[in-house]
Design a protein around this motif. Structure first.
Motif, PDB file in Angstrom:
ATOM      1  N   GLU A 488      60.459  -1.283   0.500  1.00 25.52           N
ATOM      2  CA  GLU A 488      59.076  -1.747   0.501  1.00 25.52           C
ATOM      3  C   GLU A 488      58.374  -1.238   1.764  1.00 25.52           C
ATOM      4  O   GLU A 488      58.893  -1.405   2.872  1.00 25.52           O
ATOM      5  N   PRO A 489      57.216  -0.610   1.620  1.00 27.82           N
ATOM      6  CA  PRO A 489      56.490  -0.106   2.789  1.00 27.82           C
ATOM      7  C   PRO A 489      56.254  -1.190   3.840  1.00 27.82           C
ATOM      8  O   PRO A 489      56.318  -0.902   5.041  1.00 27.82           O
ATOM      9  N   ALA A 490      55.971  -2.435   3.388  1.00 26.95           N
ATOM     10  CA  ALA A 490      55.728  -3.507   4.354  1.00 26.95           C
ATOM     11  C   ALA A 490      56.952  -3.715   5.244  1.00 26.95           C
ATOM     12  O   ALA A 490      56.823  -3.931   6.460  1.00 26.95           O
ATOM     13  N   ASP A 491      58.168  -3.627   4.657  1.00 25.21           N
ATOM     14  CA  ASP A 491      59.389  -3.806   5.443  1.00 25.21           C
ATOM     15  C   ASP A 491      59.574  -2.653   6.425  1.00 25.21           C
ATOM     16  O   ASP A 491      60.016  -2.845   7.565  1.00 25.21           O
ATOM     17  N   ALA A 492      59.223  -1.438   5.981  1.00 19.07           N
ATOM     18  CA  ALA A 492      59.345  -0.273   6.859  1.00 19.07           C
ATOM     19  C   ALA A 492      58.405  -0.400   8.054  1.00 19.07           C
ATOM     20  O   ALA A 492      58.779  -0.084   9.191  1.00 19.07           O
ATOM     21  N   VAL A 493      57.178  -0.866   7.794  1.00 18.07           N
ATOM     22  CA  VAL A 493      56.212  -1.032   8.882  1.00 18.07           C
ATOM     23  C   VAL A 493      56.717  -2.079   9.869  1.00 18.07           C
ATOM     24  O   VAL A 493      56.641  -1.901  11.098  1.00 18.07           O
ATOM     25  N   ARG A 505      53.088  -6.022  22.091  1.00 13.76           N
ATOM     26  CA  ARG A 505      51.771  -5.499  22.494  1.00 13.76           C
ATOM     27  C   ARG A 505      50.643  -6.094  21.645  1.00 13.76           C
ATOM     28  O   ARG A 505      49.515  -5.624  21.675  1.00 13.76           O
ATOM     29  N   ASP A 506      51.005  -7.131  20.830  1.00 17.06           N
ATOM     30  CA  ASP A 506      50.038  -7.856  20.005  1.00 17.06           C
ATOM     31  C   ASP A 506      49.358  -6.980  18.958  1.00 17.06           C
ATOM     32  O   ASP A 506      48.197  -7.193  18.606  1.00 17.06           O
ATOM     33  N   TRP A 507      50.066  -5.971  18.466  1.00 13.93           N
ATOM     34  CA  TRP A 507      49.528  -5.170  17.370  1.00 13.93           C
ATOM     35  C   TRP A 507      49.587  -6.006  16.088  1.00 13.93           C
ATOM     36  O   TRP A 507      50.472  -6.843  15.906  1.00 13.93           O
ATOM     37  N   ASN A 508      48.650  -5.716  15.184  1.00 15.13           N
ATOM     38  CA  ASN A 508      48.546  -6.445  13.921  1.00 15.13           C
ATOM     39  C   ASN A 508      49.326  -5.696  12.846  1.00 15.13           C
ATOM     40  O   ASN A 508      48.889  -4.663  12.339  1.00 15.13           O
ATOM     41  N   VAL A 509      50.504  -6.243  12.489  1.00 20.59           N
ATOM     42  CA  VAL A 509      51.349  -5.571  11.523  1.00 20.59           C
ATOM     43  C   VAL A 509      50.711  -5.559  10.141  1.00 20.59           C
ATOM     44  O   VAL A 509      50.829  -4.579   9.385  1.00 20.59           O
ATOM     45  N   ASN A 514      48.414  -2.786   5.293  1.00 21.52           N
ATOM     46  CA  ASN A 514      47.301  -2.551   4.362  1.00 21.52           C
ATOM     47  C   ASN A 514      46.885  -1.094   4.365  1.00 21.52           C
ATOM     48  O   ASN A 514      46.593  -0.507   3.314  1.00 21.52           O
ATOM     49  N   GLN A 515      46.833  -0.511   5.559  1.00 20.35           N
ATOM     50  CA  GLN A 515      46.447   0.905   5.647  1.00 20.35           C
ATOM     51  C   GLN A 515      47.400   1.788   4.845  1.00 20.35           C
ATOM     52  O   GLN A 515      46.970   2.670   4.096  1.00 20.35           O
ATOM     53  N   ILE A 516      48.704   1.551   5.029  1.00 16.47           N
ATOM     54  CA  ILE A 516      49.710   2.382   4.350  1.00 16.47           C
ATOM     55  C   ILE A 516      49.604   2.207   2.838  1.00 16.47           C
ATOM     56  O   ILE A 516      49.619   3.183   2.073  1.00 16.47           O
ATOM     57  N   CYS A 517      49.492   0.964   2.401  1.00 15.81           N
ATOM     58  CA  CYS A 517      49.467   0.702   0.958  1.00 15.81           C
ATOM     59  C   CYS A 517      48.211   1.267   0.305  1.00 15.81           C
ATOM     60  O   CYS A 517      48.227   1.630  -0.884  1.00 15.81           O
ATOM     61  N   GLU A 518      47.125   1.326   1.068  1.00 12.34           N
ATOM     62  CA  GLU A 518      45.865   1.802   0.488  1.00 12.34           C
ATOM     63  C   GLU A 518      45.767   3.316   0.454  1.00 12.34           C
ATOM     64  O   GLU A 518      44.846   3.873  -0.148  1.00 12.34           O
ATOM     65  N   LEU A 519      46.721   3.993   1.095  1.00 13.41           N
ATOM     66  CA  LEU A 519      46.709   5.454   1.042  1.00 13.41           C
ATOM     67  C   LEU A 519      47.058   5.968  -0.352  1.00 13.41           C
ATOM     68  O   LEU A 519      46.689   7.079  -0.716  1.00 13.41           O
ATOM     69  N   GLY A 520      47.831   5.167  -1.100  1.00 11.60           N
ATOM     70  CA  GLY A 520      48.180   5.561  -2.459  1.00 11.60           C
ATOM     71  C   GLY A 520      49.379   6.488  -2.548  1.00 11.60           C
ATOM     72  O   GLY A 520      49.753   6.912  -3.647  1.00 11.60           O
ATOM     73  N   GLN A 521      50.016   6.809  -1.402  1.00  8.14           N
ATOM     74  CA  GLN A 521      51.170   7.718  -1.432  1.00  8.14           C
ATOM     75  C   GLN A 521      52.486   6.977  -1.639  1.00  8.14           C
ATOM     76  O   GLN A 521      53.515   7.592  -1.919  1.00  8.14           O
ATOM     77  N   VAL A 522      52.422   5.659  -1.476  1.00 10.48           N
ATOM     78  CA  VAL A 522      53.602   4.840  -1.729  1.00 10.48           C
ATOM     79  C   VAL A 522      53.176   3.652  -2.578  1.00 10.48           C
ATOM     80  O   VAL A 522      52.009   3.261  -2.585  1.00 10.48           O
TER      81      VAL A 522
END
Length: 654
Positions: A488-493, A505-509, A514-522
């Motif tokens: 699952e892309p979410a698990d990879a991220v 570093r308080d990044w928003n996972v 969402n960005q990865i899933c919306e690319l449509g490549q996965v």
């Protein structure tokens, strides 16, 4: 004037010769002014008279020698040694044979043996004479000395003596072995013995005998001789001839250490095949010898190099040999380089097969031997040393660790798969299958075949099907985010975030997912990452079944609840916490669980409860009495250090 003259005065007195009187007399004056007469009786040897006189008057060897010299200057002395014992010898019928005379300083058996040999008497006569002699004189041994030879070796004189019943080869070997005389020198001494008429039953010294149990009713004896054969070949031939091939190594380990203390062992691998080679006119050029464990074509190549044969003739020989014995390959090793560590200890050898790339052979050595060396330095050294040699190739500097043509399940050729040393094998196989139209099932089977190969190192068996680089707001590269097959892309991220410290570093996972899933490549089945999952999780000694922790859950909270549900101990909880949170790709924010949480507190709640709280002691892993014995690692140690009271929510008074 000799010492004796100080004590003796000699006067020659002449007497008429008659059978009743001595033939010679010598008046001897002693130092005490007394005198005595030395008489040589008729038919008596002068030296015997001197011997008798010296014994009668107690003369020492020096006095006796001087007296004997004076006498022998005046009368004829037939011998220089005195008779100490004699006996007439008769045949059984009373016929006289001869008189046996034993002279001083002679070993009785030696003189008796010579006498019996001269007059043709057998062993019975010899024993009878010896028994009689040994009643009168001292006998040191019962076997005669047949041959003696003094040999000069390294400025030392070595005396070789061979008694009756002894093999001259054995005696030569025993005498010369301490001086490290090699087989050529031992053969030269044996040749001298042959010339001098020494009898023997074999030409080679016997080194070792050992009885080998074949079965309950059968034993065989292995014999090793000092011949031109290598001892290891003798052991191997014994095993072959007696159906003990399966016990060869056992017997070699038993026999060879003892043999090699006595003989020069030039090798420890036996010859298992020989092939005589003739030139075009029928003259034998030499013999190809294949050692146990050696590839036959290597032996053929070595023979060709030594004898200056061209490659065409070499290849024809290899083909001929491989028709008679099993050959695993048809190309020989044409370059060998021993590799030592800094202390000189041999780590192994780099062997390059004809037509093989130098870099391929080098990486094969590194991965098979697992030698702890500077890989770059070794590669550069071998490029410089091996590439100028004939029959090797140097067309690239990256090794192929897998290089084969593949067929599908129907036997149809798919293509040529090459995996390089510096790429992840699963990704290389995936790219190959994309290009050649393989299905996922075939893809995974090929990955397993490749990863199970000797030279391939797989960090994972799932290929990356999508990747993209991530950078921070300043444009600095963070790393390459990859999504594996069936992941699952979410698990990879999530794993990328945990591995690269982006949670700290308080990044928003969720934003990146969402960005990865919306690319449509996965394809994304969910957008909530799974932090940890194990189908059957052991907590302490209890199997609690599936354990699942989502990205927005804390591992310690889930474990705390499981601990309560299954009535487990704090130790069980914290050891499980360590097992999970020690992983590099899992982010754990705290090590103490929430036991109660009140959300959406209003001003009225505060006015109602005021500042009253239920103070409690928070039990965590760092409060365990055995914390000093734990191996939770630096990651959890840092987590505990950074944990502050702000991370703990106190229970309000209810």
């Amino acid at each position: 004037m000799p010492m004796l003259i100080r004590y003796l005065l000699f006067h020659i007195i002449s007497f008429p010769i008659a059978h009743a009187v001595p033939v010679f007399q010598q008046l001897v004056n002693f130092h005490d002014k007394t005198t005595a007469t030395l008489s040589v009786e008729h038919g008596e040897e002068p030296v015997d008279a001197v011997f008798r006189f010296s014994a009668q008057y107690g003369l020492d060897s020096g006095q006796r020698e001087n007296l004997q010299k004076v006498i022998c200057d005046k009368v004829v002395c037939a011998r220089s040694k005195a008779k100490v014992w004699s006996t007439p010898v008769f045949f059984g019928g009373g016929k006289y044979v001869d008189e046996f005379i034993l002279l001083e300083d002679e070993e009785p058996i030696d003189s008796i043996h010579k006498f019996c040999t001269k007059v043709g008497l057998g062993l019975g006569f010899r024993r009878a004479i010896l028994a009689e002699a040994c009643n009168v004189v001292d006998c040191v041994r019962e076997k005669p000395l047949l041959w003696t030879k003094a040999i000069n070796v390294d400025q030392a004189t070595v005396l070789i003596e061979v008694l009756e019943g002894e093999e001259v080869a054995d005696k030569i070997f025993a005498a010369l072995m301490p001086f490290s005389v090699q087989i050529k020198g031992r053969k030269e001494v044996l040749a001298l013995a042959k010339v001098e008429g020494v009898s023997f039953t074999r030409e080679h010294a016997h080194i070792l005998s050992e009885s080998i149990v074949v079965n309950d009713n059968d034993q065989r004896v292995i014999n090793v001789f000092d011949d031109d054969n290598e001892a290891i070949d003798t052991v191997y031939r014994f095993c072959e001839e007696n159906g003990l091939r399966h016990r060869f190594q056992e017997l070699a380990d038993s026999v060879m250490p003892r043999v090699c203390e006595l003989l020069l062992c030039r090798r420890m691998e036996p010859i298992v095949y020989t092939h005589k080679i003739q030139n075009e006119i029928g003259i034998i050029v030499g013999t190809i010898e294949v050692l146990l464990g050696e590839e036959p074509v290597d032996a053929v190549h070595r023979f060709a190099v030594v004898h200056g044969l061209d490659m065409l003739f070499r290849d024809s020989l290899a083909k001929e040999v491989c028709e008679k014995i099993v050959c695993e390959r048809i190309q020989p090793v044409v370059y060998t380089k021993d590799i030592n560590d800094s202390s000189g200890k041999l780590l192994g050898s780099v062997k390059i097969i004809q037509g093989e790339e130098v870099i391929d052979a080098t990486v094969r050595f590194l991965r098979e031997s697992k030698a702890d060396v500077d890989e770059v330095a070794l590669k550069n050294h071998l490029f410089g040393d091996a590439c100028p040699q004939n029959l090797v190739m140097c067309t690239r500097n990256i090794a192929h660790v897998f290089d084969k043509r593949l067929e599908d399940e129907n036997g149809q050729d798919i293509g040529h798969l090459v995996v390089l040393e510096n790429e992840e094998p699963a990704d290389a196989v995936n790219q190959f299958c994309i290009e050649n139209g393989c299905g996922d099932k075939f893809l995974m089977s090929v990955i397993n075949v490749v990863c199970d190969s000797d030279l391939v190192i797989c960090n994972r068996r799932q290929p990356i099907i999508f990747s993209m680089p991530l950078t921070d707001p300043e444009g600095k590269s963070i790393g390459l985010l990859g999504v594996q097959l069936d992941e699952e892309p979410a698990d990879a991220v999530y794993r990328f975030f945990a591995t690269h410290g982006l949670f700290e570093r308080d990044w928003n996972v969720g934003y990146v997912i969402n960005q990865i899933c919306e690319l449509g490549q996965v394809h994304c089945n969910r957008r909530r990452a799974l932090k940890f999952y194990e189908k059957s999780f052991m907590m302490g000694k209890v199997n609690i079944g599936p354990l699942l922790v989502w990205e927005d859950e804390e591992v310690i909270d889930i474990l705390y609840r499981k601990r309560i549900d299954y009535n487990l101990t704090l130790r069980d909880q914290m050891e499980s916490f360590s097992k999970i949170c020690i992983k590099r790709d899992i982010y754990c924010e705290r090590s103490r669980a929430f036991v109660y949480e009140l959300k959406d507190i209003t001003k009225q709640d505060f006015e109602k409860y005021g500042n009253e709280t239920c103070t409690r002691k928070y039990m965590g892993w760092k409060f365990l009495s055995s914390v000093a014995e734990s191996n939770f690692g630096s990651k959890l140690s840092t987590l505990a250090k950074n944990e502050s009271t702000e991370n703990v929510r106190h229970l309000p008074t209810l």
